[in-house]
Design an enzyme around this catalytic site. Structure first.
Site, short mmCIF file in Angstrom:
data_model
loop_
_atom_site.label_atom_id
_atom_site.label_comp_id
_atom_site.label_asym_id
_atom_site.label_seq_id
_atom_site.Cartn_x
_atom_site.Cartn_y
_atom_site.Cartn_z
N ASP A 17 -4.24 5.39 1.25
CA ASP A 17 -4.27 3.93 1.31
C ASP A 17 -4.96 3.47 0.03
OD1 ASP A 17 -4.03 1.32 2.34
OD2 ASP A 17 -6.07 1.41 3.12
N ASP A 19 -6.49 -0.20 -0.74
CA ASP A 19 -7.63 -1.10 -0.54
C ASP A 19 -8.64 -0.49 0.42
OD1 ASP A 19 -6.29 -3.05 -2.11
OD2 ASP A 19 -5.15 -3.68 -0.35
N GLY A 62 -4.93 -3.38 6.78
CA GLY A 62 -3.87 -2.39 6.74
C GLY A 62 -2.52 -2.87 7.23
N ARG A 65 0.98 -8.96 5.84
CA ARG A 65 0.24 -10.23 5.94
C ARG A 65 0.63 -11.06 7.16
NH1 ARG A 65 0.86 -10.57 0.15
NH2 ARG A 65 2.57 -12.05 0.42
N SER A 140 -0.01 -3.95 1.05
CA SER A 140 -0.14 -5.02 0.07
C SER A 140 1.10 -5.14 -0.80
CB SER A 140 -1.37 -4.76 -0.81
OG SER A 140 -1.45 -5.72 -1.84
N ASN A 142 0.65 -6.57 -3.59
CA ASN A 142 -0.02 -6.58 -4.89
C ASN A 142 -0.45 -5.18 -5.33
OD1 ASN A 142 -0.08 -9.47 -5.37
ND2 ASN A 142 -1.49 -9.58 -3.66
N ASP A 198 -8.77 4.33 5.58
CA ASP A 198 -10.02 3.74 6.05
C ASP A 198 -9.83 2.81 7.23
OD1 ASP A 198 -8.74 1.69 4.48
OD2 ASP A 198 -10.68 0.66 4.34
#
Length: 253
Positions: A17, A19, A62, A65, A140, A142, A198
């Site tokens: 992952d 972020d 995770g 959105r 994401s 991004n 995480d």
């Protein structure tokens, strides 16, 4: 300190992952979500508790959105239509609110950049030297921007992010579809791949996908929470993960 070893004899790839695992952008995401939801709730009639770090972990971390928007608002007994991909950021839909949050995130990233966690670059280099494939799997949209900002692009073989998931119609975590796609693109079986996550949603996805080793990183979540949803081992930091030096004699690509 927990001793966690990735072994080329057992693993052909490691899927991360982004972020909260490789980069300290989870805190930027959390702040962007808080800005979005606190403003949104304050504008509605009635009393609503402000968005918290616990809300971030329980409802949005995770996940795609729009799913995060819907899950959080339901926790506050608010229903909102999902909306369409063409919705603007001012639309009163989950997609619209998600796009507004994305704007807040990009503004913060442009101001502060993406900080790489201690141990991340060393671990990625060690995996390269041991001839393992490296993938980043993130909800994401991004992801490429964050990797570039963090200087990690050249250390990653495969990226499966929110853009790829939308293109292929893949459901987000806790469904294992994005992890399985990343393993496929790495040319590796899930049973011969490790996942480093995480979030509870990410750990659940890795366990459901049948991955050979699921490593939880307890930066914010409690270690026992990650173990309870399927992590084989849990570290506090990437510095606790090592790679054996013996592996295949060459690395193609």
């Amino acid at each position: 300190m927990t001793a966690i070893t990735v072994r080329p004899q057992r693993h052909d790839a490691v899927l991360f992952d982004l972020d909260g695992v490789l980069t300290d952008t989870a805190s930027v995401h959390c702040a962007a979500w808080k800005r979005l939801f606190d403003h949104y709730l304050a504008a509605r009639a009635g009393h609503h508790e402000p968005f918290t770090t616990a809300d971030y972990l329980d409802h949005v971390d995770g996940k795609p959105r729009a799913d995060g928007v819907l899950d959080f608002l339901r926790s506050r007994r608010i229903e909102l239509p999902r909306g369409a991909p063409s919705d603007r950021s001012d639309a009163e839909t989950a997609v619209g609110l998600g796009k507004r949050k994305d704007r807040y995130f990009r503004d913060a990233l442009a101001t502060g950049g993406a900080r790489v966690f201690d141990g991340a670059i060393g671990l990625l280099v060690s995996l390269w030297e041991a001839h393992l494939r490296i993938a980043v799997v993130s909800a994401s949209r991004n992801c490429a921007l964050v990797l570039e900002s963090a200087g990690l692009t050249g250390l990653v073989d495969v990226v499966v992010d929110g853009v790829v998931a939308d293109e292929l119609g893949l459901p987000g975590k806790p469904d294992p579809a994005t992890f399985l796609e990343a393993a496929r693109r790495c040319g590796c079986r899930p049973s011969r791949s490790a996942v480093v996550e995480d979030s509870s949603a990410g750990v659940r996805a890795a366990r459901a996908g049948g991955f050979g080793l699921v490593i939880g990183v307890a930066r914010v979540a409690a270690p026992h929470d990650l173990r309870d949803v399927g992590a084989d081992v849990v570290a506090r930091s990437l510095c606790e993960i090592s790679v054996t030096t013996s592996g295949r004699p060459w690395r193609d690509g």
